[in-house]
Design a protein around this motif. Structure first.
Motif: not given
Length: 460
Positions: A140, A211, A213-215, A317
């Motif tokens: 990123r 979000k 799958d991320k948090i 990702g």
């Protein structure tokens, strides 16, 4: 003492090999854009502030890089405003322009401004850098390239099918297997918001859901609560977190959950149509799955949405994404123009290919031939030979000065140049060239007239 120079966080320099590898990816992407009927456009690196702001949701707007006005940039701030500083209200006065956040909103602006020149449906591709004031981390960056393909002027779902095929064709040629294309539909999300009794909170609901799958589930629940979504609505939504199985099975479960929502069922029908179309073609490397929690945080999507996840082994990702945006041009005064598009994340695709050692060995950032420099007279004799080689497509260069031969050979070795041509005074008299193969030290002597053809053959 001068300070050591540095780069802004989230930006990078690229060496010749890295540029060559990036160009390899771009050339493959561009090839398949053209094969699918897309034509190129380019837009400025910065747009008017009002063009970009309000198009990406609250989170996206915060990541737009604003450009400070030239000259006396405080001239529009009144004495009363000085007395009560407010960064949010000051920003439009201090900044009339901003760096583009993506290529889609500038494209919508382009369509509106050039609508009378375009043949609809209009298919364009665009490969340019974008900027986001994001927190830098692996994969990123604050400056990165996007490779976009969009179609406007058609609401046919066959466009979505074609774009999925485009992803598969590009990744297949790059040798990138194991990518997962997740898809959902914003109409499904609208239906979910209706079913759980929170239609007015669709945006914060989808931003939080995206979000998952991320948090994780509990963190998403806490964010929803913080956004004003009631515990009762969240409990109604919990069955969504458990939906699983093959895409066809997911659609059956989803249709059951959305039985009371007309718009939700329309979204399910669109997902089913796209899946049926994909089943008519043979995808080579991409796995397709319906993911109910996929929302994508951009407010302008209205129908199908896509996100391509890199192979799990590399931990990077998403490497692409997109969707349909039926209402985007309406914000610039042009209604009734439907559009759909996807983006390839060049920088993340590079990281994936690097991690999986997928770049071909033939990608080079150096010439194939180095002409040694024995002196001015000998170097002059090399010039027409070099010109002949270049005209045949053989990359070559002349060492610029008559340095020690050991230094010139070391230069060729460090740059991985495979062939060194030696034309000294004796070779000039005989009009021959000695060609040294750097890999094994073998040498061959050739007449000057035969040298271009012989070296060209080595390139094949």
């Amino acid at each position: 003492m001068a300070h050591k120079p540095s780069l802004p966080k989230g930006t990078r320099d690229f060496n010749p090999l890295e540029v060559a590898r990036r160009n390899h990816i771009i050339s493959v992407v561009k090839k398949h854009f053209v094969l699918s009927g897309f034509g190129p456009i380019e837009t400025p690196s910065f747009e008017n502030y009002e063009t970009l702001m309000g198009k990406y949701g609250e989170e996206g707007d915060r990541l737009v890089f604003k450009i400070l006005n030239s000259g006396d940039f405080l001239s529009k701030i009144t004495p009363d405003q000085y007395a009560t500083p407010n960064a949010q209200s000051w920003t439009p006065l201090l900044s009339e322009k901003a760096l583009r956040y993506d290529l889609t909103v500038p494209f919508a602006r382009y369509v509106v401004m050039h609508q009378n020149e375009l043949t609809m449906p209009f298919k364009r591709y665009q490969i340019q850098p974008v900027w986001r004031a994001d927190r830098p981390q692996k994969g990123r960056y604050r400056e990165f390239y996007q490779c976009d393909a969009d179609v406007v002027g058609s609401d046919s779902l066959f466009q979505e099918i074609e774009l999925i095929q485009l992803y598969d064709a590009v990744f297949s040629e790059l040798g990138l297997s194991g990518a997962r294309l997740k898809m959902n539909n914003r109409k499904v999300l609208t239906g979910i918001a209706e079913v759980i009794g929170a239609p007015e909170l669709l945006i914060p609901f989808t931003v939080a859901l995206d979000k998952l799958d991320k948090i994780g589930q509990e963190a998403v629940v806490q964010e929803m609560l913080a956004q004003g979504i009631s515990e009762e609505s969240i409990e109604r939504a919990r069955p969504l977190f458990e939906i699983s199985g093959h895409s066809d099975e997911v659609l059956v479960q989803l249709a059951s959950f959305l039985a009371s929502s007309e718009v939700g069922l329309q979204g399910v029908a669109e997902l089913k149509f796209v899946l049926e179309g994909i089943n008519q073609v043979n995808l080579s490397v991409i796995d397709i799955e319906v993911e109910v929690t996929l929302a994508r945080g951009l407010n302008y999507y209205t129908g199908m949405i896509f996100e391509v996840a890199a192979p799990a082994s590399v931990g990077i990702g998403s490497i692409g994404g997109g969707g349909r945006y039926d209402d985007l041009t309406a914000i610039f005064g042009l209604s009734g123009i439907s559009g759909v598009g996807i983006s390839f994340g060049l920088d993340r695709i590079y990281l994936v290919m690097e991690a999986l050692a997928l770049f071909p060995d033939t990608i080079v950032s150096r010439p194939s031939v180095l002409f040694a420099h024995f002196g001015e007279r000998e170097a002059m004799a090399c010039l027409p030979v070099i010109q002949s080689l270049r005209s045949l497509g053989v990359s070559c260069e002349l060492y610029p000065s008559a340095a020690k031969m050991q230094k010139q050979i070391k230069y060729a070795d460090q740059r991985s140049i495979p062939w060194v041509v030696l034309i000294g005074s004796q070779e000039m008299e005989q009009q021959i060239a000695v060609v040294k193969h750097m890999a094994d030290g073998a040498q061959v002597s050739l007449p000057w007239s035969e040298l271009p053809e012989w070296l060209q053959a080595q390139e094949r």
